[in-house]
Enzyme design. Structure first.
Site, PDB file in Angstrom:
ATOM      1  N   LYS A 155       0.874  -1.183   0.000  1.00 43.49           N
ATOM      2  CA  LYS A 155       0.000   0.000   0.000  1.00 43.49           C
ATOM      3  C   LYS A 155       0.905   1.226   0.000  1.00 43.49           C
ATOM      4  CE  LYS A 155      -3.877   1.825   2.776  1.00 43.49           C
ATOM      5  NZ  LYS A 155      -4.667   1.606   4.009  1.00 43.49           N
ATOM      6  N   SER A 186      -9.497   1.540   2.750  1.00 46.85           N
ATOM      7  CA  SER A 186      -8.605   2.253   1.875  1.00 46.85           C
ATOM      8  C   SER A 186      -7.553   1.385   1.182  1.00 46.85           C
ATOM      9  CB  SER A 186      -7.885   3.344   2.663  1.00 46.85           C
ATOM     10  OG  SER A 186      -7.111   2.776   3.698  1.00 46.85           O
ATOM     11  N   SER A 222      -9.837  -0.819   6.989  1.00 42.80           N
ATOM     12  CA  SER A 222      -9.203  -0.633   5.675  1.00 42.80           C
ATOM     13  C   SER A 222      -8.429  -1.826   5.143  1.00 42.80           C
ATOM     14  CB  SER A 222      -8.269   0.584   5.707  1.00 42.80           C
ATOM     15  OG  SER A 222      -9.019   1.762   5.636  1.00 42.80           O
TER      16      SER A 222
END
Lengths: 106, 528
Positions: free
Chosen positions: B95, B171, B195
């Site tokens: 990420k 996310s 997330s």
């Protein structure tokens, strides 16, 4: 609609937050702030148990699982040039910024 | 089946036995990326084309050369009879909220678009030290502020591999997408309100939010520092356990990383669930949505297909010897989002003050003679709408005159949510649970554009995951089938502090018992 954040309050917040906003952004952000404050209204009505201790986070950090603080000693950085290189404007290894406004105190 | 479709444990065995090389495994991933990913997210995306709507856009930065050097290194080590580590040759994505030295680290924000990290985050350094191959940095909501990946400044944002008109969740959307589509075998995400678990559920993957402090946050760009947890996204529970083995552990560079001795999460993974007490709570079978105008909450039942999957999971676990405990009260669950609205915003606003156009990141190109104007313009031009919203909200609810009403109350509500879990898991209490079984999300993957912009409704996508962040406890989301539209449904297991091994064990028991089920054979739309 219940508007907790008036245009005036909003402008004050924006000033404190150091954000330049377009008019369109300002309209969206103020509307969403008011929606969010309405959505958390019920926080005020939750019966709280006053004995509850506030914590810095959910997991209690007992001595058994907490790291020992390391000694507060100065250590040179491995790559200061690489870090300074990230700055948008530098001169001879120093970070350059526009003039800092000064206010004379009484 | 290609090499990139193998599990991490299967792939690394083949590589370690030199049946295939790490370079061949890398090439397989790169080929898949070229086939399904389309163009990477960019600050100047131009028009969205018809092709863009069929591809996945998981990546912001592909680090192909770096990955090739690492893969060649693994192969050389093996040829020399050395041990390259337990994840030798396994391609993974990161990420783009973690610093990796020498790579752009953007947080999916314009304000960090030109930032090249001068050091590497601890969990990534540990993955690389274990022989895993970093493929690149994947997309997310800007600064992790969202539940759909749509708020990224780097567009096109990631799309759901099961249906590219749907969001992948967020996310950590790019992380879940890259693993689901076989672009990577593993990915590392972060979970502040759900997330990791929510995008894992939306993309049919396994996602683990470890206990707060289990995995170091050193090198992670902070969102809510008291809530953020790095963790794995994988295709199965065993890979999740193998990855946790690598990334967990104390770190002298993060004073919130706990000092528990290393644990082997694979050791008892297949010991079954006989005698384990697993709870169901009515408070996780209803959802609350506030009316944005009045703030009044409307209670709705969970979509039937999702509730059915959770109950079927419980029945299956019961058939494997688990004891199902019904009607466990978790009365403060519904306050999770209101409390999160306050705590996370205060922490986010505080964390975002460091981005000022001085030391790194974006500075306005406009000629400025005054530092204050430079701050305002750099932040105004650099931050997208969602970071701005969090800064303003965080400053408002923590202001001296409102702090008692909002922030202090929210901290107490957090303690009440924690107490619900403590009572459920108390070994001398009424329920004595090893885990609570819940749905992961209130809906399956929603359509792109449906919710984005409504910051209240978007936040409520996390209502079943956020209680674990408040309490600090671990949460595991595992896939449990599909809804009528062919979208994955995730179920969640929540357990006491540091009970990841138990949660993984339950997840693995479910996985083993459902291996042959028809839904497990279905491939994502982009791979059919």
């Amino acid at each position: 609609m219940n508007e907790k954040i008036s245009i005036e309050t909003f402008e004050h917040l924006v000033e404190l937050a150091a954000l330049a906003l377009s008019e369109e952004e300002a309209v969206y952000l103020r509307r969403e702030l008011n929606h969010q404050l309405n959505a958390i209204e019920e926080l005020a009505a939750i019966p709280l148990d006053e004995d509850l201790a506030l914590t810095a986070h959910g997991v209690p950090y007992t001595a058994a699982i907490s790291p020992v603080m390391r000694a507060d000693t100065w250590q040179p950085s491995e790559n200061p040039e690489e870090i300074i290189r990230q700055a948008p404007q530098t001169d001879f290894g120093l970070i350059v910024v526009p003039d800092i406004p000064h206010t004379d105190l009484d | 089946m290609q090499l990139c479709d193998l599990s991490a444990l299967e792939l690394t065995i083949k590589i370690r036995q030199r049946e295939v090389s790490a370079v061949e495994a890398l090439d397989s991933s790169l080929e898949r990326i070229r086939a399904v990913d389309g163009r990477p997210g960019s600050l100047k995306p131009g028009q969205l084309t018809a092709e863009d709507q069929k591809t996945l856009h998981a990546f912001i930065t592909l680090t192909e050369e770096r990955a090739r050097r690492q893969a060649e290194n693994v192969d050389q080590q093996l040829a020399a009879g050395e041990d390259p580590g337990p994840l030798a040759g396994v391609p993974f994505t990161v990420k783009d909220l973690f610093c990796v030295q020498g790579t752009p680290t953007t947080a999916a924000s314009r304000i960090l678009a030109n930032f090249v990290a001068p050091y590497t985050a601890t969990p990534i350094a540990r993955m690389e030290a274990a022989g895993a191959i970093m493929l690149g940095k994947v997309n997310l909501d800007e600064f992790a502020y969202g539940s759909s990946t749509e708020s990224s400044a780097f567009q096109p944002a990631a799309r759901n591999p099961w249906n590219t008109s749907r969001v992948p969740g967020g996310s950590s959307g790019g992380s879940a997408v890259s693993v689901a589509a076989g672009e990577a075998v593993l990915s590392i995400g972060t979970d502040t309100a759900g997330s990791i678990r929510q995008p894992a559920a939306f993309c049919g993957m396994v996602g683990l939010k470890p206990t707060y402090g289990r995995v170091s946050r050193y090198g992670l760009i902070a969102f809510g520092s008291s809530l953020d947890c790095p963790g794995p996204i994988a295709r199965n529970v065993s890979d999740t356990a193998a990855m946790l083995n690598i990334i967990a552990g104390p770190d002298s560079r993060d004073n919130t990383a706990v000092t528990l001795p290393p644990e082997d999460f694979l050791e008892k993974l297949e010991s079954g669930v006989k005698g384990m007490r697993i709870g169901l709570s009515p408070d996780y079978f209803r959802i609350a949505i506030p009316d944005p105008q009045t703030g009044e909450y409307c209670q709705q039942p969970l979509p039937e297909e999702i509730e059915t999957r959770v109950r079927q999971t419980a029945e299956l676990l019961a058939s494997l010897g688990a004891i199902i405990v019904d009607d466990v009260p978790m009365p403060n669950t519904r306050y999770g989002i209101p409390a999160f609205f306050v705590i996370s915003r205060v922490e986010a606003a505080s964390n975002l003050h460091r981005f000022d156009g001085v030391k790194y990141g974006y500075r306005t190109p406009q000629k400025m003679t005054d530092l204050n104007k430079m701050y305002r313009l750099s932040r105004g031009e650099g931050f997208g709408l969602q970071p701005k919203l969090r800064i303003l909200m965080g400053m408002y609810v923590s202001a001296a005159q409102y702090s008692e009403q909002y922030y202090q109350r929210a901290l107490k509500v957090r303690a009440m949510i924690r107490r619900d879990f403590e009572q459920a898991f108390d070994k001398a209490g009424k329920y004595q649970l090893d885990a609570l079984l819940t749905p992961t999300t209130p809906t399956t993957a929603f359509s792109i554009g449906d919710i984005y912009g409504d910051s209240v409704l978007m936040q409520f996508a996390d209502q079943l995951t956020v209680p674990a962040n408040h309490a600090g406890i671990p949460g595991l989301s595992i896939p449990a089938g599909f809804d009528g539209q062919g979208l994955p449904i995730g179920v969640q297991l929540l357990g006491p502090d540091f009970s990841e091994a138990s949660l993984l064990r339950i997840g693995r028991a479910y996985e083993m018992a459902t291996t042959e089920e028809a839904w497990r054979q279905i491939k994502p739309q982009v791979l059919r």
